[in-house]
Design a protein around this motif. Sequence first.
Motif, short mmCIF file in Angstrom:
data_model
loop_
_atom_site.label_atom_id
_atom_site.label_comp_id
_atom_site.label_asym_id
_atom_site.label_seq_id
_atom_site.Cartn_x
_atom_site.Cartn_y
_atom_site.Cartn_z
N UNK A 91 -32.52 44.23 47.87
CA UNK A 91 -32.82 45.14 48.99
C UNK A 91 -31.82 44.94 50.13
N UNK A 92 -30.99 43.89 50.00
CA UNK A 92 -30.00 43.64 51.06
C UNK A 92 -28.72 43.08 50.44
N UNK A 93 -27.62 43.41 51.04
CA UNK A 93 -26.33 42.86 50.61
C UNK A 93 -25.52 42.59 51.86
N UNK A 141 -39.63 31.83 43.23
CA UNK A 141 -40.94 32.43 43.41
C UNK A 141 -40.95 33.83 42.78
N UNK A 143 -43.19 36.13 43.05
CA UNK A 143 -43.86 37.15 43.88
C UNK A 143 -42.85 37.74 44.87
N UNK B 61 -27.27 45.57 57.03
CA UNK B 61 -27.07 44.77 55.81
C UNK B 61 -28.20 44.93 54.79
N UNK B 62 -29.13 45.86 55.07
CA UNK B 62 -30.23 46.06 54.14
C UNK B 62 -31.56 45.69 54.75
N UNK B 63 -32.57 45.61 53.90
CA UNK B 63 -33.93 45.38 54.42
C UNK B 63 -34.62 44.25 53.67
N UNK B 64 -35.67 43.77 54.26
CA UNK B 64 -36.64 42.95 53.55
C UNK B 64 -37.88 43.82 53.44
N UNK B 65 -38.53 43.73 52.31
CA UNK B 65 -39.63 44.63 52.02
C UNK B 65 -40.75 43.89 51.31
N UNK B 102 -32.64 43.23 57.39
CA UNK B 102 -32.25 41.91 56.86
C UNK B 102 -31.51 41.07 57.90
N UNK B 105 -34.99 39.64 59.57
CA UNK B 105 -35.87 38.89 58.65
C UNK B 105 -35.01 38.20 57.60
N UNK B 106 -35.16 36.89 57.54
CA UNK B 106 -34.38 36.12 56.55
C UNK B 106 -34.97 36.36 55.16
N UNK B 107 -36.27 36.22 55.06
CA UNK B 107 -36.92 36.53 53.79
C UNK B 107 -38.42 36.68 54.00
N UNK B 109 -41.71 35.51 52.24
CA UNK B 109 -42.24 34.63 51.20
C UNK B 109 -43.65 35.08 50.89
N UNK B 110 -43.89 35.20 49.62
CA UNK B 110 -45.17 35.76 49.25
C UNK B 110 -45.80 34.97 48.12
N UNK B 120 -34.61 35.12 60.98
CA UNK B 120 -33.32 34.47 61.23
C UNK B 120 -33.36 33.95 62.65
N UNK B 128 -23.61 36.78 64.97
CA UNK B 128 -23.18 37.84 64.07
C UNK B 128 -22.76 39.07 64.86
#
Lengths: 210, 135
Positions: A91-93, A141, A143, B61-65, B102, B105-107, B109-110, B120, B128
Amino acid sequence: MKINIMSFIGSVFKKLFKRKKLIKLGIYGPVNAGKTTLANRVCKDWIGEELGIASKIPHETREIQVKEKVKIRSNDKELDFNIIDTPGIATKIDYEDFMKFKLSEKESKQRAKEATKGVIEAIKWLENVDCVLVVLDATQNPYNQVNITIIGNLAARNIPVLIVGNKVDLRKANLKKIQNAFPQYKTIGISAENGKNMEEFYEALFELVK
Amino acid sequence: MLTLQFVPYSEVKDLSSLGRIRKLLNMAKENKIVLLEGRLSKEEEAELIKTTMEEINASFRGIELAVVNPNESNDDAFSKLKSTIASALVGNRQGFTIIGPATIIKSIKRDPNKLQLLMKDASSRVSKKHSKRRR
């Protein structure tokens, strides 16, 4: 008698020209799960040559790579596959991530550009596969939204799925966690790099396409 | 400053899939973390990833979803049927969707019962931005 001869000739012709069904096998998964390593392992096992380049740098595979007519045998059965190795879905690069692997800024930006196109291509190719191996890194992970989205989209299209938990030779690997995350699918643990559990993998693959 | 924007289902229910994706992505591109009431369909999730990839550039740079449906795994067949009918009638209101840029949000976790947003740290975001300006 004449009819018998005609039907015999007909069946010989049929056998001669009958085209064996080719199964389009997609290899999907998140980035750096070992999709190309698995594709290479399968191709090496059955045709003696590799399909693509695998590396530790994310998004090494940025284009769809296809190896056609790979004949695979398992338990006296034989099937022909088109092996379709797809770029890792993300989802990101961030091009700056590639610079950590000592790529120059220019190379990193180029890689990022190609990687975004690769992800789009991989999603588009979901329409062109008969069945799919979803390769997950067993040390990570499961999930993860990318995994859930890939598997959900395959389910929505009624495409048979085999989940491959790769890197089970590593200490951190947790195959059970993958099985718990996706209990409705068969999960097989392998190490594509060192060939661990490949016999069971081929059996599971034939189960998937039967 | 970090902005968390709540989007009620009523705000997206009359939009087309593309319109819904566009709206959510635009908010994420404005550096907002979006909390949508309800879920995107599986096809919309894939489309969102595709659209995100098309728009990645030096600043985006994109998304976290994360798409969460708390009852999904525990439902019996009858409950699943009920929720399918309910979804068909009133849309996918159950659960929620989190989308964020992105760069913030770094990541996410689920685990089955837990969701953690790892951010971040501000200094890396600032550096940046500065490095972008220098280029």
